[in-house]
Design an enzyme around this catalytic site. Sequence first.
Site, PDB file in Angstrom:
ATOM      1  N   ASN A   1      55.685  64.045  30.831  1.00  0.00           N
ATOM      2  CA  ASN A   1      54.347  63.452  30.777  1.00  0.00           C
ATOM      3  C   ASN A   1      54.196  62.698  29.451  1.00  0.00           C
ATOM      4  OD1 ASN A   1      53.186  65.323  28.695  1.00  0.00           O
ATOM      5  ND2 ASN A   1      53.732  66.810  30.272  1.00  0.00           N
TER       6      ASN A   1
ATOM      7  N   LYS B   1      74.707  64.679  38.940  1.00  0.00           N
ATOM      8  CA  LYS B   1      73.757  63.575  39.103  1.00  0.00           C
ATOM      9  C   LYS B   1      73.557  63.241  40.586  1.00  0.00           C
ATOM     10  CE  LYS B   1      72.995  58.829  37.801  1.00  0.00           C
ATOM     11  NZ  LYS B   1      73.648  57.584  37.468  1.00  0.00           N
TER      12      LYS B   1
ATOM     13  N   ILE C   1      51.561  79.506  30.683  1.00  0.00           N
ATOM     14  CA  ILE C   1      51.782  80.225  29.421  1.00  0.00           C
ATOM     15  C   ILE C   1      50.450  80.680  28.832  1.00  0.00           C
ATOM     16  CG2 ILE C   1      52.904  80.081  27.156  1.00  0.00           C
ATOM     17  CD1 ILE C   1      54.491  77.653  28.356  1.00  0.00           C
TER      18      ILE C   1
ATOM     19  N   PHE D   1      43.755  73.985  25.756  1.00  0.00           N
ATOM     20  CA  PHE D   1      43.300  72.601  25.808  1.00  0.00           C
ATOM     21  C   PHE D   1      43.059  72.230  27.258  1.00  0.00           C
ATOM     22  CE2 PHE D   1      43.630  70.215  21.783  1.00  0.00           C
ATOM     23  CZ  PHE D   1      43.906  71.282  20.970  1.00  0.00           C
TER      24      PHE D   1
HETATM   25  O1  C5P Z   1      45.919  74.007  33.792  1.00  0.00           O
HETATM   26  P1  C5P Z   1      46.047  72.981  32.739  1.00  0.00           P
HETATM   27  O2  C5P Z   1      47.444  72.442  32.583  1.00  0.00           O
HETATM   28  O3  C5P Z   1      45.073  71.836  32.837  1.00  0.00           O
HETATM   29  O4  C5P Z   1      45.658  73.754  31.394  1.00  0.00           O
HETATM   30  C1  C5P Z   1      45.831  73.216  30.146  1.00  0.00           C
HETATM   31  C2  C5P Z   1      46.003  74.313  29.137  1.00  0.00           C
HETATM   32  O5  C5P Z   1      46.898  75.299  29.618  1.00  0.00           O
HETATM   33  C3  C5P Z   1      46.641  73.804  27.859  1.00  0.00           C
HETATM   34  O6  C5P Z   1      46.165  74.602  26.805  1.00  0.00           O
HETATM   35  C4  C5P Z   1      48.120  74.020  28.105  1.00  0.00           C
HETATM   36  O7  C5P Z   1      48.837  74.146  26.897  1.00  0.00           O
HETATM   37  C5  C5P Z   1      48.113  75.314  28.890  1.00  0.00           C
HETATM   38  N1  C5P Z   1      49.192  75.454  29.882  1.00  0.00           N
HETATM   39  C6  C5P Z   1      50.166  76.400  29.691  1.00  0.00           C
HETATM   40  N2  C5P Z   1      51.137  76.572  30.643  1.00  0.00           N
HETATM   41  C7  C5P Z   1      51.146  75.832  31.773  1.00  0.00           C
HETATM   42  C8  C5P Z   1      50.149  74.855  31.965  1.00  0.00           C
HETATM   43  C9  C5P Z   1      49.186  74.693  31.002  1.00  0.00           C
HETATM   44  O8  C5P Z   1      50.164  77.073  28.663  1.00  0.00           O
HETATM   45  N3  C5P Z   1      52.090  76.010  32.673  1.00  0.00           N
END
Ligand code: C5P
Length: 399
Positions: free
Chosen positions: A208, A286, A305, A323
């Site tokens: 991303n 690949k 996480i 976030f």
């Molecule tokens: O669910 P979403 O991706 O919108 O949530 C964003 C928040 O969750 C951010 O703080 C991001 O670091 C955390 N996050 C995470 N693990 C994931 C997806 C998002 O820690 N797999």
Amino acid sequence: MLTDKRILLIIAGGIAAYKSLDLIRQLRKRGAWVTPVLTKAGAEFVTPLAVSALAGEKVYRDLFDLTDEAEMGHIQLSRSADLVVVAPATADLMAKMAGGHANDLASTLLMATDTPVLIAPAMNVRMWEHPATRRNIATLRGDGVMVVGPNEGDMACGEYGPGRMSEPEEIVNAIETALAEGPLAGRRILVTSGPTHEPIDPVRYIANRSSGAQGTAIARALAVMGAEVVFVTGPADAERPEGVHIVEVQTAQEMLEAVQGVLPVDAAIFAAAVADWRVASASDSKLKKTKGGIPALEFAENPDILATVSQMEAGRPGLVIGFAAETDDVIANATSKRARKGCDWIVANDVSPETGVMGGHENAVTLISDEGAEHWPRMGKHEVAHQLAERIATALGSL
Ligand code: C5P
């Protein structure tokens, strides 16, 4: 300020050693005491007399110098400082450090010390990019060694690229950060940052647009306020923050493992843009264009996480911040995200392309806590980071 701080400065053998003379001068000007150690190769580039004259202290050179052992043993010498600084840190000395060698005074001091270590690498660009140096720097970071630089630019050898030692002012700043005593002194804080790369095959991945700029700024701001910061980052473009422990990862699964390895912490800030999905079974070779058409990718869900840490039953950090990068209904989405994930605060922002937030220098955030939504004016990512760090210090102070 560095008043009365003791720096053990190891000068290894590289052309950048000339800058270490100015580094000594600048450290002394800020009130620090500098105990210099010059390696055999270092003494080919700067003279012991110049080093000791600027430091105002004896320069240590030899492990088997019995006079030194009678005055101060190498163990005591390695532990007498507030910080050990290696500038320049050559490829060779870094390899010795990573491998645990102790066959001269500098490497023995680095093995024997229980003091934090900061290195300022300096070497030819190819040496810096060599897989052996990549491995060694990752090992050293994993061991808790702090790294400043190197910078990119023209090199003494006529080549161009990363490998130039940081300027003395930059090293002094990193030293000040490493020794900072601020409102967050004694606090250990985790920051995740950057994107993750989820492999499709050995050459392709899903990623991303996160640059890691906001997470990096937060890590810096926390370190300046005296926190011990562990920075778990995906492959981000942003320069790595100085004076923090850095753990580099690629995928969401690796990031979760790294985060679990860092706990316990007082606070955890999840600024990483973690991929929600990964390719269920990434190919070992690949993927080829075939006549049969386009390959179909099957996805699997990545671990969340933030939610995992927020919902820990034992050992949950006292303050967990997530976030929410949204493109619509920012506040509503972020508020429900806070409840769903179980974190304490959400820093919500609008990342619609027209805002220029993704990859840009500014951010307009809303802080969502159990007290509601608080809109912050649009400001630089550094200012967002400082305000957030101040809020964190206040919150931890009252926990
Ligand atoms: O669910 P979403 O991706 O919108 O949530 C964003 C928040 O969750 C951010 O703080 C991001 O670091 C955390 N996050 C995470 N693990 C994931 C997806 C998002 O820690 N797999």
